[in-house]
Scaffold this active site. Structure first.
Site, PDB file in Angstrom:
ATOM      1  N   CYS A   1       0.845  -1.196   0.000  1.00 21.88           N
ATOM      2  CA  CYS A   1       0.000   0.000   0.000  1.00 21.88           C
ATOM      3  C   CYS A   1       0.882   1.247   0.000  1.00 21.88           C
ATOM      4  O   CYS A   1       0.614   2.207  -0.716  1.00 21.88           O
ATOM      5  CB  CYS A   1      -0.905   0.011   1.234  1.00 21.88           C
ATOM      6  SG  CYS A   1      -2.644  -0.238   0.835  1.00 21.88           S
TER       7      CYS A   1
ATOM      8  N   CYS B   1       7.972 -30.524  18.122  1.00 20.75           N
ATOM      9  CA  CYS B   1       7.545 -29.896  19.382  1.00 20.75           C
ATOM     10  C   CYS B   1       6.054 -29.588  19.360  1.00 20.75           C
ATOM     11  O   CYS B   1       5.312 -29.982  20.248  1.00 20.75           O
ATOM     12  CB  CYS B   1       8.307 -28.589  19.627  1.00 20.75           C
ATOM     13  SG  CYS B   1      10.028 -28.828  20.066  1.00 20.75           S
TER      14      CYS B   1
ATOM     15  N   CYS C   1      12.567 -19.680  17.147  1.00 18.98           N
ATOM     16  CA  CYS C   1      12.469 -21.142  17.132  1.00 18.98           C
ATOM     17  C   CYS C   1      13.631 -21.741  16.347  1.00 18.98           C
ATOM     18  O   CYS C   1      14.229 -22.725  16.765  1.00 18.98           O
ATOM     19  CB  CYS C   1      11.141 -21.583  16.510  1.00 18.98           C
ATOM     20  SG  CYS C   1       9.899 -22.063  17.729  1.00 18.98           S
TER      21      CYS C   1
END
Lengths: 262, 105
Positions: A115, A181, A223
C-alpha cells in the site's frame, strides 16, 4: 451454452471461495488452543487488560500512523480506508493471502508496505521496525475476536504445500522440525515451560523474553535459533509459506493481537 | 517517551483513586552486552513522581531489574478537584510527563 458456461464459472468460483475451514484440520477443533492458554494466569490477565497490556503502546502508535500522510502522494491509510475500526475489521484473519496484482503471497506486513509503495508513493517500512510493528499490530487489533480463516486453494495451494513441507522439515543441529515440538509434544514440558501448539493468532505480540513487540517472523527466527538452525532473513518467501500453513493450522482460533507471550 | 495514564475523571471526596501508568521505556539494565561484546550503558527511569494539586503523593525510585515498559499502579485519596501531574526522568536525562485533571464532587 452460455448458461452452461456460467454454471461452470459459478462452480469454479464456489470452489475458489471454499474457505479453509472446509479442509481437513491439523488439530481437531476440540483440542485447538491459543498460545495464551499455555501462559500463566498473570500473563493471561496482562494480555486481557486493555490498559496494562504493553502491546497497547504500539497500538496507539499505529493509530497515529494510520492517519499520518506519507510519501509523494501525501496520502495516509485513512485517506482510502477511513476508519480502521470498520474497514479493517476481519482483514487480518485472511492473511497471508495472494496479492491479486502481483500474484505473490503477502502477509499483513507485506500488504501494508505494498500500500505504501503502490498507493502512497512512500518508502516501505523496514521489516521489524517500530513503525511496521505498530501499524501491523493496529490493523490486526481491529480483527480481535475474529477467527483465522485463510484461503489455501488456487494460487495459494503451492505456497501452502511448501509451507507444510517447511513445517515438517528437520533443521539445525538439533535436527528438529516444527512438528516435533508443536504437533507431537504440545502440552508437555520443555524445562520450565509448557510447549504450546505454536499458533500465530497473537502476533505481532509482546514477548517477555524480548521485552518488546515482535512480529511472527521474529518468533519463527527464535524457534530456528532454538534448534540451532540457520535463520533466514526477514521477509523470505519460506517464512511466508510457513506463515500461511500456520494460519491454516490455527483456523478457527480468534485473533488476540496484541498478544502477550513468554 | 510514549505513556498511557488511567485516572478516573471524576470521583467523590474521600474516595480512594486508582492511578495506572504505563511508560514506553527500554529500562536497559547496564549489565547486558551488545553483539560485539561492549557493555550497553544503563538507561533506566530513576525517578517517578506524582503530584496531586501541587503536593507530591507518590514517588518511586526505580533501578535495574525492573522490566522494560514499566507499569505502575498506585492509589491516593481524593481531596479536592485538581490536576494530577506525573513526572519521570531516566539516566540519559530524558524527561516524561503526563497530566490529568480529577474532578472531586
Amino acid at each position: 451454452m452460455r448458461r452452461a458456461a456460467a454454471a461452470v464459472a459459478t462452480a469454479v468460483l464456489a470452489l475458489l471461495a471454499l474457505p479453509a475451514a472446509a479442509q481437513q484440520r491439523a488439530i481437531p477443533l476440540s483440542e485447538l488452543m491459543s498460545g495464551s492458554a499455555f501462559l500463566g494466569a498473570d500473563l493471561r490477565s496482562l494480555q486481557n487488560d486493555d490498559f496494562a497490556n504493553p502491546g497497547m503502546l504500539w497500538i496507539e502508535r499505529g493509530a497515529k500512523l494510520w492517519s499520518e500522510p506519507a510519501g509523494t502522494k501525501k496520502q495516509s491509510c485513512a485517506s482510502c480506508h477511513e476508519d480502521a475500526k470498520t474497514s479493517m475489521r476481519g482483514v487480518a484473519a485472511g492473511y497471508p493471502r495472494i496479492d491479486a496484482e502481483s500474484g505473490r503471497l503477502v502477509n499483513l506486513e507485506g500488504r501494508i508496505n505494498l500500500c505504501r509503495t503502490r498507493r502512497m508513493g512512500a518508502e516501505p517500512f523496514k521489516y521489524e521496525s517500530e513503525e511496521l510493528l505498530a501499524i501491523t499490530a493496529y490493523v490486526a487489533r481491529q480483527s480481535r475476536g475474529v477467527p483465522l480463516n485463510v484461503f489455501i486453494d488456487g494460487a495459494a495451494k503451492s505456497h501452502f504445500d511448501a509451507g507444510e513441507k517447511a513445517y515438517r522439515l528437520r533443521r539445525g543441529q538439533m535436527n528438529l522440525s516444527c512438528a516435533h515440538c508443536h504437533e507431537a509434544n504440545w502440552g508437555k514440558r520443555l524445562l520450565s515451560e509448557t510447549i504450546s501448539q505454536g499458533h500465530p493468532n497473537g502476533y505481532p505480540a509482546y514477548r517477555m523474553e524480548w521485552q518488546t513487540m515482535g512480529s511472527l517472523e521474529r518468533r519463527l527466527r527464535a524457534c530456528l535459533s532454538g534448534v540451532r538452525a540457520e535463520m533466514l532473513p526477514y521477509g523470505s518467501p519460506e517464512y511466508l509459506d510457513l506463515e500461511l500453513y500456520l494460519a491454516w493450522r490455527a483456523q478457527g482460533l480468534l485473533i488476540e493481537t496484541p498478544g502477550v507471550r513468554r | 517517551m510514549a505513556a498511557r495514564i488511567q485516572v478516573p475523571a471524576s470521583t467523590k471526596r474521600g474516595e480512594v483513586v486508582e492511578i495506572r501508568l504505563l511508560i514506553q521505556h527500554p529500562m536497559e539494565t547496564g549489565y547486558r552486552r551488545d553483539d560485539v561484546g561492549h557493555l550497553i550503558k544503563r538507561n533506566v527511569i530513576t525517578l517517578l513522581s506524582c503530584r496531586y494539586d501541587g503536593v507530591e503523593v507518590f514517588r518511586a525510585d526505580l533501578s535495574s531489574g525492573i522490566a522494560a515498559n514499566p507499569y505502575l499502579q498506585f492509589y491516593t485519596v481524593a481531596g479536592k478537584s485538581g490536576e494530577l501531574e506525573l513526572y519521570w526522568i531516566d539516566d540519559e536525562g530524558k524527561q516524561g510527563s503526563e497530566r490529568q485533571a480529577i474532578k472531586v464532587t
